[in-house]
Motif scaffolding. Structure first.
Motif, short mmCIF file in Angstrom:
data_model
loop_
_atom_site.label_atom_id
_atom_site.label_comp_id
_atom_site.label_asym_id
_atom_site.label_seq_id
_atom_site.Cartn_x
_atom_site.Cartn_y
_atom_site.Cartn_z
N ARG A 1 53.34 6.98 49.57
CA ARG A 1 52.11 6.55 49.73
C ARG A 1 51.36 7.10 50.93
O ARG A 1 50.01 7.16 51.06
CB ARG A 1 51.97 4.91 50.17
CG ARG A 1 52.47 4.07 49.42
CD ARG A 1 52.40 2.60 49.32
NE ARG A 1 51.22 2.27 50.05
CZ ARG A 1 51.04 1.32 51.11
NH1 ARG A 1 52.42 0.78 51.42
NH2 ARG A 1 50.08 1.12 51.99
N ASP B 1 56.51 5.82 54.56
CA ASP B 1 56.32 5.54 53.10
C ASP B 1 56.04 7.02 52.53
O ASP B 1 54.98 7.33 52.52
CB ASP B 1 55.60 4.47 52.77
CG ASP B 1 55.46 4.38 51.33
OD1 ASP B 1 55.76 5.21 50.71
OD2 ASP B 1 55.10 3.20 50.91
N HIS C 1 50.30 5.30 62.98
CA HIS C 1 50.68 4.43 62.33
C HIS C 1 49.51 3.51 61.28
O HIS C 1 48.52 3.42 61.76
CB HIS C 1 51.59 3.40 63.02
CG HIS C 1 52.64 3.86 63.71
ND1 HIS C 1 53.96 4.12 63.10
CD2 HIS C 1 53.13 4.42 65.00
CE1 HIS C 1 54.78 4.49 63.60
NE2 HIS C 1 54.16 4.98 64.98
N HIS C 2 49.80 3.13 60.42
CA HIS C 2 49.11 2.31 59.53
C HIS C 2 47.86 2.73 58.97
O HIS C 2 46.93 1.93 58.93
CB HIS C 2 48.79 0.94 60.44
CG HIS C 2 50.12 0.48 61.03
ND1 HIS C 2 51.14 -0.29 60.22
CD2 HIS C 2 50.62 0.41 62.17
CE1 HIS C 2 52.16 -0.62 60.92
NE2 HIS C 2 51.94 -0.42 61.98
N PHE C 3 47.85 4.09 58.42
CA PHE C 3 46.68 4.53 57.70
C PHE C 3 47.35 5.64 56.90
O PHE C 3 48.64 6.01 57.16
CB PHE C 3 45.52 4.92 58.55
CG PHE C 3 45.85 6.17 59.43
CD1 PHE C 3 45.41 7.24 58.90
CD2 PHE C 3 46.56 6.15 60.63
CE1 PHE C 3 45.95 8.42 59.68
CE2 PHE C 3 46.88 7.20 61.51
CZ PHE C 3 46.23 8.48 60.84
N ASN C 4 46.50 6.10 56.02
CA ASN C 4 47.00 7.02 55.20
C ASN C 4 47.05 8.53 55.86
O ASN C 4 46.02 9.38 55.64
CB ASN C 4 46.20 7.24 53.86
CG ASN C 4 46.93 8.23 52.69
OD1 ASN C 4 47.58 9.13 53.08
ND2 ASN C 4 46.86 7.94 51.68
N ILE C 5 48.11 8.82 56.72
CA ILE C 5 48.10 9.84 57.47
C ILE C 5 48.04 11.34 56.70
O ILE C 5 47.76 12.15 56.92
CB ILE C 5 49.17 9.98 58.59
CG1 ILE C 5 49.03 10.84 59.68
CG2 ILE C 5 50.50 9.72 57.95
CD1 ILE C 5 49.83 10.86 60.97
N ARG C 6 48.99 11.14 55.68
CA ARG C 6 49.30 12.30 54.70
C ARG C 6 47.93 12.77 54.13
O ARG C 6 47.64 14.08 54.33
CB ARG C 6 50.19 11.98 53.37
CG ARG C 6 50.34 13.32 52.73
CD ARG C 6 51.23 13.15 51.46
NE ARG C 6 50.51 12.04 50.70
CZ ARG C 6 51.18 11.12 49.88
NH1 ARG C 6 52.38 10.91 49.78
NH2 ARG C 6 50.39 10.46 49.06
N TYR D 1 51.84 6.76 54.28
CA TYR D 1 51.81 5.94 55.49
C TYR D 1 53.04 5.81 56.38
O TYR D 1 54.19 5.92 55.76
CB TYR D 1 51.51 4.28 54.94
CG TYR D 1 50.03 4.01 54.55
CD1 TYR D 1 49.20 3.46 55.11
CD2 TYR D 1 49.62 4.49 53.27
CE1 TYR D 1 47.89 3.24 54.55
CE2 TYR D 1 48.55 4.34 52.75
CZ TYR D 1 47.46 3.77 53.49
OH TYR D 1 46.41 3.30 53.00
N GLY E 1 54.61 3.17 58.90
CA GLY E 1 54.56 1.92 59.39
C GLY E 1 55.48 1.63 60.77
O GLY E 1 55.86 2.64 61.18
#
Length: 102
Positions: A70, A67, A83-88, A72, A74
């Motif tokens: 956002r 995504d 995966h599954h956190f705001n990596i950006r 993220y 997934g």
């Protein structure tokens, strides 16, 4: 404008410096066992590149369901720790440059 281009893969992470001259300073390293180790290696490579030129941002290609808006990733992949956190946001804070993810 120069971008730190990164492709996250299950067995290796490939990188290069993308600018007006195309992709240069290409390299790779084995995909680390942890997210922290991956960030540290990316920071080391980016720091070396910054010694030669200004870097405007970083562009990441990642496995999973990305995504981009956002920040993220997934889904599932061989690199489960991305995966599954705001990596950006996390990578922007750690690397000190704007980050995009596709």
């Amino acid at each position: 404008m120069n971008l730190f281009a990164v492709d996250i893969g299950g067995s290796s992470i490939k990188y290069g410096l993308y600018g007006e001259d195309g992709l240069r300073h290409k390299g790779s390293f084995k995909t680390p066992e942890t997210y922290q180790l991956m960030k540290e290696e990316l920071f080391r490579v980016l720091t070396e590149m910054k010694k030669e030129t200004e870097i405007s941002g970083a562009a990441f290609s990642a496995p999973g369901t990305v995504d981009s808006e956002r920040g993220y990733i997934g889904g599932l992949s061989a690199v489960s720790y991305i995966h599954h956190f705001n990596i950006r946001e996390d990578l922007e804070n750690f690397l000190g440059v704007p980050v995009t993810i596709e």
